[in-house]
Design an enzyme around this catalytic site. Structure first.
Site, short mmCIF file in Angstrom:
data_model
loop_
_atom_site.label_atom_id
_atom_site.label_comp_id
_atom_site.label_asym_id
_atom_site.label_seq_id
_atom_site.Cartn_x
_atom_site.Cartn_y
_atom_site.Cartn_z
N ALA A 163 0.82 -1.21 0.00
CA ALA A 163 0.00 0.00 0.00
C ALA A 163 0.85 1.26 0.00
O ALA A 163 0.60 2.20 -0.77
CB ALA A 163 -0.93 0.00 1.22
N ASP A 223 -1.68 -3.71 -8.90
CA ASP A 223 -2.03 -2.90 -7.74
C ASP A 223 -1.80 -1.41 -7.97
O ASP A 223 -2.36 -0.58 -7.25
CB ASP A 223 -1.19 -3.33 -6.53
N TYR A 283 2.77 -14.46 2.05
CA TYR A 283 3.90 -15.16 2.67
C TYR A 283 4.82 -14.07 3.22
O TYR A 283 5.80 -13.67 2.57
CB TYR A 283 4.61 -16.04 1.65
N GLY A 287 -18.49 7.59 -4.79
CA GLY A 287 -17.59 8.72 -4.61
C GLY A 287 -17.04 8.80 -3.20
O GLY A 287 -16.51 7.83 -2.66
N GLY A 325 -8.04 2.34 -3.11
CA GLY A 325 -7.87 3.21 -1.96
C GLY A 325 -6.53 3.93 -1.97
O GLY A 325 -6.43 5.10 -1.56
N ASP A 326 -5.49 3.25 -2.45
CA ASP A 326 -4.18 3.89 -2.56
C ASP A 326 -4.23 4.99 -3.61
O ASP A 326 -3.63 6.06 -3.44
CB ASP A 326 -3.11 2.86 -2.93
N SER A 340 4.08 1.73 -0.82
CA SER A 340 4.87 1.92 -2.04
C SER A 340 3.96 2.25 -3.23
O SER A 340 4.38 2.96 -4.15
CB SER A 340 5.75 0.70 -2.33
N ARG A 381 -6.82 -4.72 7.91
CA ARG A 381 -6.61 -6.12 7.56
C ARG A 381 -7.14 -6.94 8.75
O ARG A 381 -6.39 -7.28 9.67
CB ARG A 381 -5.14 -6.42 7.30
#
Length: 324
Positions: A36, A297, A107, A233, A260-261, A38, A170
């Site tokens: 997220a 992503d 992982y 929105g 979201g990022d 980066s 999370r």
């Protein structure tokens, strides 16, 4: 060195399936960068912001891959630490879906990034930046990273910098919802700008409306709250203004991960550019809409030229006052 934005967290190598269906059915994968923080760093860099990312990566091939990808994006990685204790770089697998959210398997246990500790905090580097962006992922990965997050937010606030916080919940990583809400809300109190999704806001506050969620955080000292409402929105509120900002119609949603990022990229860059909070949220909606139309992503995070083209096609007034 001067930076517009600094952030920190865990980035991982991502293997995403090339065929539709569950991960157990996939036979070939493509490789990409995931994380997220980066994602946000790369998105801001594409818009011309000077951005730095701080973390630890393993002294392994995946760690090298992550650093090379961030360098390609123009993100400063001069304070990233290569772990020499054998801690590995994190890895995730992601399925390919025709609609909805993909299946993701991580992982990352005992990864190099999870060992990032207060002793690793480079205050001089962070204070070179105008703004700090934090998410709720590092604090749940380890006690060390949680303490690092508190230290960074407090230090930047003391230095008179602005801080944004995306809870990025999370649920599977927290021991229970009560612990999650308490921990995230403590961090939110250290932020100037808080960027939850509507479901996240409900989980964290018990409030059922965007207005109620916003008021909860305004009372805690947050100055600007922008709540993501998906295709509808976003809603924003400060002490002096509030409003709903319409979303952008998307014909083909390819992958919701990273939306979201993208929203954070739009809001942060918008405020730093001198846009009003309303204009910054509008930009956040636009970049979120662009991101869901791409497979990776952060594949949809635009340059300024691509953003301007999208906004012109969508008939939204873009009042640009400056750049990072």
């Amino acid at each position: 060195m001067k930076l517009d934005v600094v952030t920190f967290g865990e980035s991982m190598a991502m293997l995403y399936a090339n065929e539709y269906g569950g991960l157990h059915k996939a036979s070939t994968f493509s490789k990409a960068l995931a994380g997220a923080e980066s994602n946000v760093a790369c998105g801001l860099s594409r818009l011309g912001c000077l951005t730095g990312w701080v973390s630890k990566v393993g002294d392994d091939q995946l760690g090298t891959f992550i650093l090379q990808e961030l360098e390609k994006e123009g993100v400063d990685i001069s304070r990233v630490i290569r772990a020499k204790d054998g801690s590995p770089t994190g890895l995730l697998l992601k399925s390919k879906v025709e609609e909805g959210d993909p299946e993701v398997t991580y992982y990352r246990k005992h990864s190099a990034a999870s060992t990032l500790a207060p002793a690793d905090y480079p205050s001089d580097y962070f204070r070179m930046a105008k703004h700090l962006h934090v998410t709720g992922i590092p604090p749940v990965l380890s006690k060390n990273m949680r303490e690092f997050a508190y230290l960074a937010m407090k230090d930047m606030k003391q230095a008179g910098k602005t801080v944004s916080f995306d809870p990025n919940l999370r649920l599977s990583l927290w021991p229970d919802r009560a612990t999650m809400a308490h921990s995230i809300n403590e961090l939110a109190e250290l932020a100037d700008w808080f960027l939850p999704g509507i479901t996240e806001g409900e989980l964290l506050t018990g409030e059922k409306t965007p207005e109620g969620i916003a008021d909860f955080y305004l009372k805690k000292g947050v100055s600007f709250i922008a709540i993501k409402l998906g295709k509808d929105g976003a809603y924003f509120k400060t002490k002096h203004e509030d409003g709903y900002i319409e979303g952008y119609h998307v014909e083909n949603v390819i992958d919701t991960v990273g939306a979201g990022d993208g929203f954070a990229v739009g809001v942060i860059s918008g405020v730093l550019d001198g846009l009003s909070f309303q204009g910054a949220v509008q930009r956040g909606n636009a970049i979120g809409a662009l991101q869901v139309q791409a497979p990776g992503d952060m594949d949809g995070l635009p340059t300024r030229e691509k953003l301007a083209s999208f906004l012109s096609r969508s008939k939204v007034i873009h009042q640009k006052k400056g750049e990072c």
